[in-house]
Design an enzyme around this catalytic site. Structure first.
Site, PDB file in Angstrom:
ATOM      1  N   LYS A 198      32.206  39.003  29.788  1.00 35.95           N
ATOM      2  CA  LYS A 198      33.476  38.352  30.132  1.00 35.95           C
ATOM      3  C   LYS A 198      33.659  38.375  31.650  1.00 35.95           C
ATOM      4  O   LYS A 198      33.910  39.406  32.250  1.00 35.95           O
ATOM      5  CB  LYS A 198      34.683  39.037  29.479  1.00 35.95           C
ATOM      6  CG  LYS A 198      35.873  38.066  29.508  1.00 35.95           C
ATOM      7  CD  LYS A 198      37.247  38.652  29.650  1.00 35.95           C
ATOM      8  CE  LYS A 198      37.694  39.132  30.970  1.00 35.95           C
ATOM      9  NZ  LYS A 198      38.135  38.119  31.945  1.00 35.95           N
ATOM     10  N   GLU A 273      33.205  51.549  36.369  1.00 33.67           N
ATOM     11  CA  GLU A 273      33.018  51.562  37.816  1.00 33.67           C
ATOM     12  C   GLU A 273      34.329  51.041  38.387  1.00 33.67           C
ATOM     13  O   GLU A 273      34.637  49.857  38.283  1.00 33.67           O
ATOM     14  CB  GLU A 273      31.823  50.686  38.176  1.00 33.67           C
ATOM     15  CG  GLU A 273      31.212  51.063  39.497  1.00 33.67           C
ATOM     16  CD  GLU A 273      31.826  50.289  40.622  1.00 33.67           C
ATOM     17  OE1 GLU A 273      32.744  50.857  41.270  1.00 33.67           O
ATOM     18  OE2 GLU A 273      31.434  49.157  40.850  1.00 33.67           O
ATOM     19  N   CYS A 307      34.513  47.520  46.146  1.00 35.67           N
ATOM     20  CA  CYS A 307      35.032  48.785  45.603  1.00 35.67           C
ATOM     21  C   CYS A 307      34.714  49.958  46.528  1.00 35.67           C
ATOM     22  O   CYS A 307      35.471  50.918  46.579  1.00 35.67           O
ATOM     23  CB  CYS A 307      34.519  49.016  44.194  1.00 35.67           C
ATOM     24  SG  CYS A 307      32.758  48.800  44.080  1.00 35.67           S
ATOM     25  N   GLU A 404      44.217  51.877  46.598  1.00 30.74           N
ATOM     26  CA  GLU A 404      43.197  50.881  46.903  1.00 30.74           C
ATOM     27  C   GLU A 404      43.883  49.547  47.192  1.00 30.74           C
ATOM     28  O   GLU A 404      44.598  49.019  46.351  1.00 30.74           O
ATOM     29  CB  GLU A 404      42.238  50.729  45.718  1.00 30.74           C
ATOM     30  CG  GLU A 404      41.162  49.696  45.994  1.00 30.74           C
ATOM     31  CD  GLU A 404      40.132  49.586  44.876  1.00 30.74           C
ATOM     32  OE1 GLU A 404      40.530  49.407  43.711  1.00 30.74           O
ATOM     33  OE2 GLU A 404      38.930  49.665  45.186  1.00 30.74           O
TER      34      GLU A 404
HETATM   35  P1  NAP Z   1      41.058  43.991  36.919  1.00 36.34           P
HETATM   36  O1  NAP Z   1      42.352  43.508  36.430  1.00 36.34           O
HETATM   37  O2  NAP Z   1      40.679  45.398  36.761  1.00 36.34           O
HETATM   38  O3  NAP Z   1      39.952  43.048  36.265  1.00 36.34           O
HETATM   39  C1  NAP Z   1      38.577  43.326  36.089  1.00 36.34           C
HETATM   40  C2  NAP Z   1      38.121  42.677  34.802  1.00 36.34           C
HETATM   41  O4  NAP Z   1      38.805  43.266  33.681  1.00 36.34           O
HETATM   42  C3  NAP Z   1      38.433  41.193  34.714  1.00 36.34           C
HETATM   43  O5  NAP Z   1      37.420  40.528  34.006  1.00 36.34           O
HETATM   44  C4  NAP Z   1      39.726  41.204  33.931  1.00 36.34           C
HETATM   45  O6  NAP Z   1      40.035  39.984  33.329  1.00 36.34           O
HETATM   46  C5  NAP Z   1      39.455  42.262  32.917  1.00 36.34           C
HETATM   47  N1  NAP Z   1      40.655  42.815  32.295  1.00 36.34           N
HETATM   48  C6  NAP Z   1      41.934  42.844  32.764  1.00 36.34           C
HETATM   49  N2  NAP Z   1      42.749  43.448  31.880  1.00 36.34           N
HETATM   50  C7  NAP Z   1      41.985  43.827  30.834  1.00 36.34           C
HETATM   51  C8  NAP Z   1      42.246  44.513  29.612  1.00 36.34           C
HETATM   52  N3  NAP Z   1      43.468  44.927  29.286  1.00 36.34           N
HETATM   53  N4  NAP Z   1      41.212  44.750  28.769  1.00 36.34           N
HETATM   54  C9  NAP Z   1      39.968  44.343  29.086  1.00 36.34           C
HETATM   55  N5  NAP Z   1      39.660  43.684  30.209  1.00 36.34           N
HETATM   56  C10 NAP Z   1      40.649  43.428  31.087  1.00 36.34           C
HETATM   57  O7  NAP Z   1      40.906  43.623  38.404  1.00 36.34           O
HETATM   58  P2  NAP Z   1      41.618  42.399  39.117  1.00 36.34           P
HETATM   59  O8  NAP Z   1      42.826  41.925  38.437  1.00 36.34           O
HETATM   60  O9  NAP Z   1      40.581  41.398  39.296  1.00 36.34           O
HETATM   61  O10 NAP Z   1      41.993  43.084  40.470  1.00 36.34           O
HETATM   62  C11 NAP Z   1      43.006  44.065  40.539  1.00 36.34           C
HETATM   63  C12 NAP Z   1      42.526  45.204  41.363  1.00 36.34           C
HETATM   64  O11 NAP Z   1      41.362  45.803  40.776  1.00 36.34           O
HETATM   65  C13 NAP Z   1      42.030  44.849  42.730  1.00 36.34           C
HETATM   66  O12 NAP Z   1      43.010  44.604  43.643  1.00 36.34           O
HETATM   67  C14 NAP Z   1      41.219  46.074  43.034  1.00 36.34           C
HETATM   68  O13 NAP Z   1      42.026  47.138  43.403  1.00 36.34           O
HETATM   69  C15 NAP Z   1      40.558  46.373  41.759  1.00 36.34           C
HETATM   70  N6  NAP Z   1      39.210  45.838  41.673  1.00 36.34           N
HETATM   71  C16 NAP Z   1      38.201  46.699  41.781  1.00 36.34           C
HETATM   72  C17 NAP Z   1      36.909  46.217  41.724  1.00 36.34           C
HETATM   73  C18 NAP Z   1      35.749  47.098  41.842  1.00 36.34           C
HETATM   74  O14 NAP Z   1      34.656  46.599  42.061  1.00 36.34           O
HETATM   75  N7  NAP Z   1      35.891  48.392  41.671  1.00 36.34           N
HETATM   76  C19 NAP Z   1      36.672  44.862  41.564  1.00 36.34           C
HETATM   77  C20 NAP Z   1      37.751  43.994  41.421  1.00 36.34           C
HETATM   78  C21 NAP Z   1      39.019  44.513  41.467  1.00 36.34           C
HETATM   79  P3  NAP Z   1      41.010  38.979  34.139  1.00 36.34           P
HETATM   80  O15 NAP Z   1      40.251  38.569  35.342  1.00 36.34           O
HETATM   81  O16 NAP Z   1      41.212  37.864  33.226  1.00 36.34           O
HETATM   82  O17 NAP Z   1      42.258  39.744  34.475  1.00 36.34           O
END
Ligand code: NAP
Ligand code: MG
Length: 500
Positions: A198, A273, A307, A404
């Protein structure tokens, strides 16, 4: 401000791709969502809609998991010899290489990053990763175990094997969309698992193209399924699905917790991660010519959407002014622009939501008494552009120092001695990465073990390699990716014990 027209200059293959109805890939066929729903995909460099993608939900996830389960059990995959699996993986890497320029352009358009970076980091990294992992199928060895069993007179012969864990859900973020997918799908394929991928809602395009190339490479149907959609829909359905054996996730710590709860139903294996707040530590003896540029790239690479971004700059007080001024000068000098403009050094942030979030953090820092030496606001132009930002006068208790931000914002703080900096480095809930900038081996060897982080870099930052374990201490995650440590997490160990 710009007359740049990104869509007109796209390669013909990408124009065709974007004009197609982009479906999910289930059981070797590209199909619309069962609900018929789609969602819009945007170019963050212009804010314009560029594609419409099938929106998967629980019903589609269920079909994809069924396909992955059938493929996992089918002899075509489970009975495939290791060498044949390796050849297939190499064929996929070759196909990605043959399509590298198209994929890089698509990634740049979808995510915002400069196309050269997409080509040389994201796509090249994906190819390299697949080739590294393609070496593993023939090397997944068990061991022979000297079994004594003191309370039985028999003699025994025992050995272990490594078996594929089963159906793996791969849930990935938007910062390196294709490469994050490869980090999860490649070890799964190497060990003989099957997957449902996904992608993030913001960046589904290269994952769909990847799924098409998997089919072209000749993988059996159902081995790799791709279900684009939203986190609360497709993502949550995958995390709780009773027939998924493992979930591997990269993203926020907050969603990591939700995944863990959802996985509890059938006790899926879980690899997480998550976020970070990684320090870049500049010692008094550091080579500042190298350290200043290194610290700037540690945070501003990929607009800070990394990250392991070096988002806390801890500088020995003797070098503080020189380093923050140097990093601010670099921050102010970047040429921001559309990812497909060849002059661009830094692209936009990924979405409106993300830039609002990052600007909100900067505002909170300023309200808490921090001062911006550079940047700090969104640019007045189409797309989601933000000048890289250096905050000084920050203190450990501030939100901008603890949380973060995931954008081009670094907080800088001085330190006086090595004990103080080790404590400062460890003073967040995260433990993903850290870098130490020094020419003194004693300092390096004192600090490296004192820092609670999965990776400690010395005189470099953000160096990742398919062979080197990667992951987090503390709330930065569970488990490791890459190398043997990563591959083994896609297997179960089986002990076979024979009475002779
Ligand atoms: P996120 O919400 O954690 O999303 C990462 C993945 O998880 C996406 O594919 C997302 O889908 C999915 N997801 C969201 N809610 C879920 C749930 N309840 N169950 C299963 N999967 C779910 O990250 P984001 O919204 O893209 O970004 C928010 C914050 O996450 C960023 O600002 C940053 O702090 C952090 N982040 C960290 C990393 C890293 O590499 N460690 C990478 C990206 C973001 P959707 O895209 O459809 O929401
Ligand atoms: Mg999200």
């Amino acid at each position: 401000m710009t007359t740049f027209a990104p869509l007109d200059m796209l390669r013909p293959a990408n124009k065709d791709f974007l004009a197609r109805p982009l479906g999910m890939i289930i059981d070797g066929v590209q199909v619309p969502a069962q609900s018929g729903k789609t969602f819009d995909v945007f170019d963050p460099g212009s804010g314009r809609q560029i594609a419409r993608v099938a929106e998967g939900d629980a019903a589609d996830v269920d079909l994809a998991v069924k396909a992955a389960r059938r493929a996992f059990q089918d002899k075509a995959w489970s009975g495939m010899k290791a060498h044949a699996r390796e050849r297939l993986m190499h064929r996929l890497a070759d196909l990605i290489e043959a399509n590298a320029d198209e994929l890089a352009e698509l990634e740049s358009l979808d995510q915002g990053k400069p196309v050269g970076m997409a080509r040389h980091v994201d796509v090249a990294g994906t190819i390299d990763y697949l080739r590294y992992m393609a070496g593993w199928p023939s090397k997944l060895e068990g061991s022979t175990i000297p079994v004594s069993v003191p309370y039985m007179p028999n003699r025994f012969f025992a050995y272990t094997t490594r078996e594929a864990v089963g159906v793996v859900a791969c849930i990935v973020p938007w910062n390196f969309p294709l490469m994050m997918a490869a980090w999860k799908v490649a070890p799964a394929l190497a060990t003989g698992c099957t997957v449902v991928l996904k992608p993030a809602e913001q960046t589904p395009l290269t994952a769909i193209r990847f799924g098409e190339l998997v089919m072209e490479a000749g993988f059996p149907a159902g081995v790799v399924n791709v279900v684009p959609g939203f986190g609360a829909g497709a993502g949550a359905a995958l995390a709780r699905h009773p027939d998924v054996d493992k979930v591997t996730f990269t993203g926020s710590t907050e969603v990591g917790r939700l995944i863990l709860q959802a996985a509890a139903g059938n006790l899926k294996k879980v690899t997480l991660e998550l976020g970070g707040k990684s320090p870049a530590i500049i010692c008094d003896d550091a080579d500042l010519d190298i350290a200043i540029g290194g610290a700037a790239m540690a945070i501003f690479f990929n607009q800070g959407q990394v990250c392991t971004a070096g988002s806390r700059l801890l500088i020995h007080k003797r070098n503080f002014d020189k380093v923050v001024e140097g990093v601010s000068a670099i921050a102010s000098g970047f040429k921001l622009g559309h990812g497909l403009d060849p002059e661009t050094q830094l692209g936009p942030l990924v979405s409106r939501e993300q830039i609002d979030r990052v600007c909100g953090y900067v505002k909170s820092g300023l309200a808490d008494g921090a001062r911006a030496l550079s940047g700090g606001t969104m640019l007045e132009r189409d797309g989601y552009f933000m000048q890289p930002t250096v905050l000084v006068d920050t203190r450990p208790g501030m939100k901008v120092v603890q949380e973060e931000i995931f954008g081009p914002v670094v907080v800088a703080m001085p330190f006086s001695d090595m004990d103080e900096v080790a404590a400062l480095a460890n003073s967040t809930e995260f433990g993903l990465g850290a870098s130490i900038w020094t020419r003194d081996l004693n300092k390096m060897h004192a600090l490296a073990p004192a820092i609670k982080a999965g990776t400690v870099w010395v005189n470099c930052h953000n160096v990742v390699d398919a062979a080197m374990p990667f992951g987090g201490f503390k709330q930065s995650g569970w488990g490791r990716e890459h190398g043997k440590a990563g591959v083994e997490l896609y297997t179960e160990t089986k002990s076979v014990c024979i009475s002779l």
